[in-house]
Write a protein that holds these residues in place. Structure first.
Motif, PDB file in Angstrom:
ATOM      1  N   TYR A   1      -5.206   1.793  -3.206  1.00  0.00           N
ATOM      2  CA  TYR A   1      -3.966   2.380  -2.694  1.00  0.00           C
ATOM      3  C   TYR A   1      -2.726   1.564  -3.083  1.00  0.00           C
ATOM      4  CZ  TYR A   1      -7.233   5.007   0.245  1.00  0.00           C
ATOM      5  OH  TYR A   1      -8.247   5.820   0.694  1.00  0.00           O
TER       6      TYR A   1
ATOM      7  N   VAL B   1       0.841  -1.203   0.000  1.00  0.00           N
ATOM      8  CA  VAL B   1       0.000   0.000   0.000  1.00  0.00           C
ATOM      9  C   VAL B   1       0.874   1.251   0.000  1.00  0.00           C
ATOM     10  CG1 VAL B   1      -1.993  -1.029   1.155  1.00  0.00           C
ATOM     11  CG2 VAL B   1      -0.157  -0.050   2.534  1.00  0.00           C
TER      12      VAL B   1
ATOM     13  N   TRP C   1      -3.012   5.199   2.614  1.00  0.00           N
ATOM     14  CA  TRP C   1      -3.950   4.169   3.087  1.00  0.00           C
ATOM     15  C   TRP C   1      -4.001   4.147   4.617  1.00  0.00           C
ATOM     16  CZ3 TRP C   1      -3.263  -0.307   6.053  1.00  0.00           C
ATOM     17  CH2 TRP C   1      -4.358  -1.176   6.103  1.00  0.00           C
TER      18      TRP C   1
ATOM     19  N   VAL D   1      -7.473  -2.245  -0.045  1.00  0.00           N
ATOM     20  CA  VAL D   1      -6.103  -1.870  -0.438  1.00  0.00           C
ATOM     21  C   VAL D   1      -5.933  -1.698  -1.943  1.00  0.00           C
ATOM     22  CG1 VAL D   1      -5.050  -2.927   1.598  1.00  0.00           C
ATOM     23  CG2 VAL D   1      -5.361  -4.291  -0.470  1.00  0.00           C
TER      24      VAL D   1
END
Length: 538
Positions: free
Chosen positions: A391, A371, A375, A388
């Motif tokens: 990101y 990530v 995030w 996720v």
């Protein structure tokens, strides 16, 4: 004939005094007068009529009389006398005497000033925003001889800011984080008081020449004394010894980390048992647990997200803001690692890798989530672990919304990203949910609407008539109320109405801006599609 009143004895003129007169009255230099005013919290005033000219600075006479009876004034005079003797000894080339005078220069403390300005601990917590912001600013400064920033002041600012952050980590009291152009905004909660401060990014700082660093250092001197008191009380409130110890070997091996800070537990076994008995004593009874208001209060404290990153292990790459991410992740129960002699990215404990590199430069592992730093901050602000996928490294990030902005202050305007997040959290407003359901079942309802059109038309017409009557009555009531109002209340009402109109206009402007951007994106997409079609035809 009455007695003639002497000029400057009665009225507003007698309540104010110019700065030059105040300095002569207190018999101190301008430098010491400024320091005294900053430490005691005395600021210039603006009289209605500036009787000695617009260029003069005015103070209240009561404030100057208050300064005249303070023990700091005597100390400043003693210090000035000692420095004068030191200079005289140096001129006479009497180095032994000069050294002796320098070692015995009088010292002062600000303990009585802290007690005067903050009678209760809550008052100190309410005023903690500026001290923390200035501490973090000086912690990022280099020691500078020309600007008069000594290294021990910088080191003290670093120590006190880290100690406060360590309290926030241990108490899990961090609530909001926002990345801005100026720096990183944080908000923590201590004993029911919201404390908001800003920290600069850890880049090489450019030192502006036009700033008066001496004034800033005087403020820093006062804030140092305040922060020591506050940190001591906060640590004691959660049963930790102050100041915390720092593992020097660990710091030398892998730079600073909050894991290197250790605070001993003050509570003994007997005190812990007494605390647990008190907690049981003040538990909510079963009768009130089902009450709706009590449920809301419990949910608020349970969903504070203090254990959001529990059982998660983060690996921080070199290019990300390490200290900020470590502070935030540990404050929400996570564990942080980075590349050292003992740890590397292949460690099996790692669940998330925080990176800002191009995906082509990364060796992806299927057992780990990759990530970007945003995030972490967005998950903290929304109190949930966000998906996720948005990101992932190399992807264009979604908008980073400020948790300090309320849609009510923006005229009811909500960005699309906020609506998406509310939908994800299940906090969508009922009206919006109804609209979504209507959109889904629209095809089924079309046939029924055709049959009931005539009935609905009559009902809607009656409703419109009733609404118009209600609006007219409300308008008449408002006009009648305004005529009865006094002048002061009318002025206050006009101000409230003006503020309401301004917020509504602000919301409308934001909506127009969003619609224009959406239109531009649509046109751009259409242009790309047209280009693709024309190339296929060729």
């Amino acid at each position: 004939m009455g007695r003639k009143i002497k000029k400057g004895v009665k009225g507003e003129v007698s309540q104010y005094i110019t700065r030059s007169k105040a300095i002569r009255k207190l018999q101190v230099s301008l430098k010491d007068f400024r320091r005294l005013c900053i430490l005691k919290g005395i600021y210039p005033r603006e009289p209605k009529k500036k009787f000695e000219g617009n260029t003069k600075t005015y103070y209240h006479v009561k404030d100057i009389n208050f300064l005249a009876h303070d023990q700091l004034l005597d100390k400043f005079r003693e210090i000035a006398t000692a420095l004068r003797k030191h200079r005289k000894a140096l001129r006479k080339d009497d180095k032994d005497k000069a050294q002796r005078i320098k070692e015995n220069i009088p010292k002062y403390t600000l303990n009585h000033v802290i007690k005067e300005r903050y009678p209760t601990f809550v008052d100190a917590l309410r005023d903690l925003d500026d001290p923390l912001s200035l501490m973090n600013l000086f912690a990022a400064f280099p020691a500078h001889h020309l600007h008069g920033i000594p290294s021990h002041k910088v080191q003290m600012a670093i120590r006190l800011s880290r100690e406060f952050n360590y309290y926030v980590i241990k108490s899990h009291s961090l609530r909001k984080v926002f990345l801005s152009i100026k720096g990183i905004y944080y908000q923590a909660e201590a004993q029911g008081q919201a404390i908001t401060w800003i920290t600069p990014y850890f880049f090489t700082q450019k030192m502006p020449i036009d700033l008066d660093y001496k004034v800033m250092i005087t403020f820093l001197e006062f804030y140092e004394a305040l922060m020591k008191f506050v940190n001591f009380k906060l640590y004691k409130s959660i049963g930790l010894a102050y100041p915390p110890k720092v593992d020097v070997d660990l710091v030398n091996a892998q730079a600073f980390s909050y894991k290197a800070m250790i605070a001993d537990n003050l509570h003994t076994d007997i005190e812990q048992k007494m605390q647990s008995l008190d907690d049981q004593k003040y538990q909510i009874s079963k009768e009130f647990e089902q009450d709706q208001e009590v449920k809301k209060i419990n949910e608020k404290y349970q969903t504070s997200g203090s254990t959001l990153f529990k059982k998660l292990v983060f690996f921080l790459n070199r290019e990300v803001p390490k200290y900020s991410l470590e502070f935030v992740i540990q404050a929400f129960g996570g564990e942080v690692l980075w590349d050292t002699d003992d740890v590397n990215i292949d460690d099996e404990r790692i669940t998330h890798v925080v990176t800002d590199r191009d995906p082509s430069q990364l060796k992806m592992n299927k057992n780990k989530e990759y990530v970007q730093p945003q995030w972490v901050y967005d998950s903290v602000n929304n109190k949930i672990l966000l998906p996720v996928q948005e990101y992932a490294p190399g992807k264009i990030l979604p908008p980073h919304l400020s948790p300090f902005v309320d849609s009510k202050d923006e005229g009811g305007y909500k960005p699309q990203r906020q609506k998406d997040l509310e939908k994800l959290k299940g906090e969508m407003e009922p009206e919006e949910d109804e609209d979504l359901e209507e959109g889904k079942d629209g095809d089924m309802e079309e046939e029924e609407e055709d049959e009931e059109e005539t009935q609905q038309f009559d009902a809607e017409r009656k409703l419109d008539q009733l609404r118009k009557l209600e609006k007219r009555e409300q308008k008449e009531r408002k006009e009648l109320g305004q005529t009865v109002m006094g002048r002061k209340k009318k002025r206050l009402y006009d101000k409230i109405a003006h503020a309401r109109d301004q917020t509504a206009k602000k919301g409308e402007k934001l909506r127009e801006k969003r619609d224009k951007l959406a239109m531009k994106e649509r046109k751009k997409a259409k242009g790309i599609e047209d280009d693709d079609d024309s190339s296929d035809e060729e």
